[in-house]
Design a protein around this motif. Structure first.
Motif, PDB file in Angstrom:
ATOM      1  N   LYS A   1       0.830  -1.198   0.000  1.00  0.00           N
ATOM      2  CA  LYS A   1       0.000   0.000   0.000  1.00  0.00           C
ATOM      3  C   LYS A   1       0.867   1.252   0.000  1.00  0.00           C
ATOM      4  N   THR A   2       1.906   1.238   0.826  1.00  0.00           N
ATOM      5  CA  THR A   2       2.769   2.414   0.933  1.00  0.00           C
ATOM      6  C   THR A   2       3.413   2.734  -0.404  1.00  0.00           C
ATOM      7  N   ARG A   3       3.875   1.716  -1.102  1.00  0.00           N
ATOM      8  CA  ARG A   3       4.538   1.923  -2.400  1.00  0.00           C
ATOM      9  C   ARG A   3       3.573   2.513  -3.421  1.00  0.00           C
ATOM     10  N   VAL A   4       2.344   2.042  -3.439  1.00  0.00           N
ATOM     11  CA  VAL A   4       1.350   2.577  -4.372  1.00  0.00           C
ATOM     12  C   VAL A   4       1.059   4.037  -4.029  1.00  0.00           C
ATOM     13  N   MET A   5       0.931   4.337  -2.731  1.00  0.00           N
ATOM     14  CA  MET A   5       0.711   5.727  -2.333  1.00  0.00           C
ATOM     15  C   MET A   5       1.878   6.611  -2.757  1.00  0.00           C
ATOM     16  N   ARG A   6       3.104   6.100  -2.616  1.00  0.00           N
ATOM     17  CA  ARG A   6       4.297   6.857  -3.007  1.00  0.00           C
ATOM     18  C   ARG A   6       4.247   7.171  -4.505  1.00  0.00           C
ATOM     19  N   GLU A   7       3.890   6.170  -5.311  1.00  0.00           N
ATOM     20  CA  GLU A   7       3.798   6.363  -6.757  1.00  0.00           C
ATOM     21  C   GLU A   7       2.712   7.378  -7.111  1.00  0.00           C
ATOM     22  N   LEU A   8       1.559   7.279  -6.453  1.00  0.00           N
ATOM     23  CA  LEU A   8       0.484   8.241  -6.702  1.00  0.00           C
ATOM     24  C   LEU A   8       0.900   9.644  -6.298  1.00  0.00           C
ATOM     25  N   ALA A   9       1.530   9.773  -5.130  1.00  0.00           N
ATOM     26  CA  ALA A   9       1.952  11.090  -4.644  1.00  0.00           C
ATOM     27  C   ALA A   9       2.940  11.741  -5.609  1.00  0.00           C
ATOM     28  N   ASP A  10       3.818  10.941  -6.186  1.00  0.00           N
ATOM     29  CA  ASP A  10       4.790  11.476  -7.142  1.00  0.00           C
ATOM     30  C   ASP A  10       4.118  12.018  -8.402  1.00  0.00           C
ATOM     31  N   ARG A  11       2.907  11.563  -8.676  1.00  0.00           N
ATOM     32  CA  ARG A  11       2.192  11.991  -9.875  1.00  0.00           C
ATOM     33  C   ARG A  11       1.073  13.000  -9.581  1.00  0.00           C
ATOM     34  N   ALA A  12       0.862  13.329  -8.315  1.00  0.00           N
ATOM     35  CA  ALA A  12      -0.234  14.220  -7.926  1.00  0.00           C
ATOM     36  C   ALA A  12      -0.017  15.627  -8.476  1.00  0.00           C
ATOM     37  N   ASN A  13      -1.135  16.308  -8.727  1.00  0.00           N
ATOM     38  CA  ASN A  13      -1.093  17.669  -9.262  1.00  0.00           C
ATOM     39  C   ASN A  13      -1.415  18.705  -8.188  1.00  0.00           C
ATOM     40  N   GLY A  14      -0.906  18.517  -7.006  1.00  0.00           N
ATOM     41  CA  GLY A  14      -1.178  19.456  -5.922  1.00  0.00           C
ATOM     42  C   GLY A  14      -0.835  18.836  -4.588  1.00  0.00           C
ATOM     43  N   LYS A  15      -1.408  19.402  -3.542  1.00  0.00           N
ATOM     44  CA  LYS A  15      -1.134  18.926  -2.189  1.00  0.00           C
ATOM     45  C   LYS A  15      -1.680  17.517  -1.974  1.00  0.00           C
ATOM     46  N   PRO A  34       9.661  11.353   3.552  1.00  0.00           N
ATOM     47  CA  PRO A  34      10.435  12.166   4.496  1.00  0.00           C
ATOM     48  C   PRO A  34      10.229  13.677   4.366  1.00  0.00           C
ATOM     49  N   THR A  35       9.727  14.146   3.231  1.00  0.00           N
ATOM     50  CA  THR A  35       9.524  15.588   3.056  1.00  0.00           C
ATOM     51  C   THR A  35       8.127  16.032   3.465  1.00  0.00           C
ATOM     52  N   PHE A  36       7.258  15.092   3.842  1.00  0.00           N
ATOM     53  CA  PHE A  36       5.895  15.433   4.215  1.00  0.00           C
ATOM     54  C   PHE A  36       5.860  15.969   5.646  1.00  0.00           C
ATOM     55  N   CYS A  37       4.918  16.847   5.893  1.00  0.00           N
ATOM     56  CA  CYS A  37       4.714  17.436   7.215  1.00  0.00           C
ATOM     57  C   CYS A  37       3.813  16.509   8.036  1.00  0.00           C
ATOM     58  N   GLY A  42       2.175  15.811  19.224  1.00  0.00           N
ATOM     59  CA  GLY A  42       3.617  15.985  19.206  1.00  0.00           C
ATOM     60  C   GLY A  42       4.111  16.756  17.996  1.00  0.00           C
ATOM     61  N   TYR A  43       3.262  16.918  16.988  1.00  0.00           N
ATOM     62  CA  TYR A  43       3.652  17.627  15.764  1.00  0.00           C
ATOM     63  C   TYR A  43       2.799  18.868  15.505  1.00  0.00           C
ATOM     64  N   ASN A  44       1.662  18.970  16.175  1.00  0.00           N
ATOM     65  CA  ASN A  44       0.672  19.985  15.804  1.00  0.00           C
ATOM     66  C   ASN A  44       1.126  21.428  15.991  1.00  0.00           C
ATOM     67  N   THR A  50       2.644  25.553   4.276  1.00  0.00           N
ATOM     68  CA  THR A  50       3.036  25.672   2.866  1.00  0.00           C
ATOM     69  C   THR A  50       3.537  24.349   2.287  1.00  0.00           C
ATOM     70  N   ALA A  51       3.514  23.301   3.077  1.00  0.00           N
ATOM     71  CA  ALA A  51       4.012  21.997   2.615  1.00  0.00           C
ATOM     72  C   ALA A  51       3.168  21.491   1.447  1.00  0.00           C
ATOM     73  N   THR A  52       3.762  20.635   0.635  1.00  0.00           N
ATOM     74  CA  THR A  52       3.012  20.029  -0.480  1.00  0.00           C
ATOM     75  C   THR A  52       2.475  18.650  -0.108  1.00  0.00           C
ATOM     76  N   GLY A  53       2.935  18.115   1.028  1.00  0.00           N
ATOM     77  CA  GLY A  53       2.462  16.815   1.471  1.00  0.00           C
ATOM     78  C   GLY A  53       2.346  16.750   2.977  1.00  0.00           C
ATOM     79  N   TYR A  54       1.338  16.015   3.459  1.00  0.00           N
ATOM     80  CA  TYR A  54       1.081  15.879   4.886  1.00  0.00           C
ATOM     81  C   TYR A  54       0.775  14.414   5.207  1.00  0.00           C
ATOM     82  N   ILE A  55       1.170  13.999   6.398  1.00  0.00           N
ATOM     83  CA  ILE A  55       0.758  12.712   6.949  1.00  0.00           C
ATOM     84  C   ILE A  55       0.076  13.042   8.265  1.00  0.00           C
ATOM     85  N   ALA A  56      -1.173  12.650   8.407  1.00  0.00           N
ATOM     86  CA  ALA A  56      -1.930  12.999   9.611  1.00  0.00           C
ATOM     87  C   ALA A  56      -2.611  11.776  10.197  1.00  0.00           C
ATOM     88  N   VAL A  57      -2.620  11.703  11.524  1.00  0.00           N
ATOM     89  CA  VAL A  57      -3.432  10.677  12.172  1.00  0.00           C
ATOM     90  C   VAL A  57      -4.891  11.100  12.044  1.00  0.00           C
TER      91      VAL A  57
END
Length: 159
Positions: A1-15, A34-37, A42-44, A50-57
């Motif tokens: 799943k993670t690999r597919v998400m990585r591939e999709l994120a690399d092709r995304a046209n925005g955040k 590693p570049t996602f916010c 502990g992170y909030n 201005t980040a282009t990618g986020y990982i959120a619980v």
């Protein structure tokens, strides 16, 4: 799943937003993104708006509701969409435990028949003591030439 998400994120046209149900998965996904916010306990206080990618619980997704995303990838997508979840042009649910009928199904047998995957044997090494990785490496070394490709399932990305 993670690999597919990585591939999709690399092709995304925005955040891009990746939703995960736990802090443990947030940490694991950060290794692949590693570049996602990170957004969650502990992170909030350090959200980079201005980040282009986020990982959120899931429980912190509402903090990003003022942003619009091109893609949202929801890990463990059999769970309900979090309250206050931001909007996105594309919303993908990833799960190995679907309770709904999936939009697309492609079995291992079909992939083998189509030549996408090669047929395989399953070997389950049982390790009762010592370093699991060293034990697996020993087994592969002792049986050199028997295995052409090895796929190992682990309990975490770190393993």
């Amino acid at each position: 799943k993670t690999r597919v998400m990585r591939e999709l994120a690399d092709r995304a046209n925005g955040k891009v937003l990746i939703l995960v149900p736990s802090h443990m998965l947030l940490s694991q996904f950060l290794l692949a993104f590693p570049t996602f916010c990170c957004v969650g306990m502990g992170y909030n206080s350090n959200i980079d708006w201005t980040a282009t990618g986020y990982i959120a619980v899931y429980d912190s997704a509402h903090l990003l509701s003022n942003l619009t995303f091109s893609d949202i990838y929801m890990d463990e997508g059999h769970h309900p969409i979090p309250e206050g979840c931001p909007q996105a042009d594309n919303f993908y649910k990833f799960s190995a435990t679907h309770v709904e009928r999936p939009d697309f199904a492609y079995s291992l047998g079909e992939a083998i028949d189509d030549g996408i995957l090669c047929d395989y044997d399953v070997v389950v090494p049982i390790v009762t003591e010592g370093d699991v990785q060293a034990c697996l490496a020993n087994m592969l070394h002792k049986r050199a030439g028997l295995f052409r490709r090895v796929l190992a399932y682990c309990n975490s990305v770190a393993q």
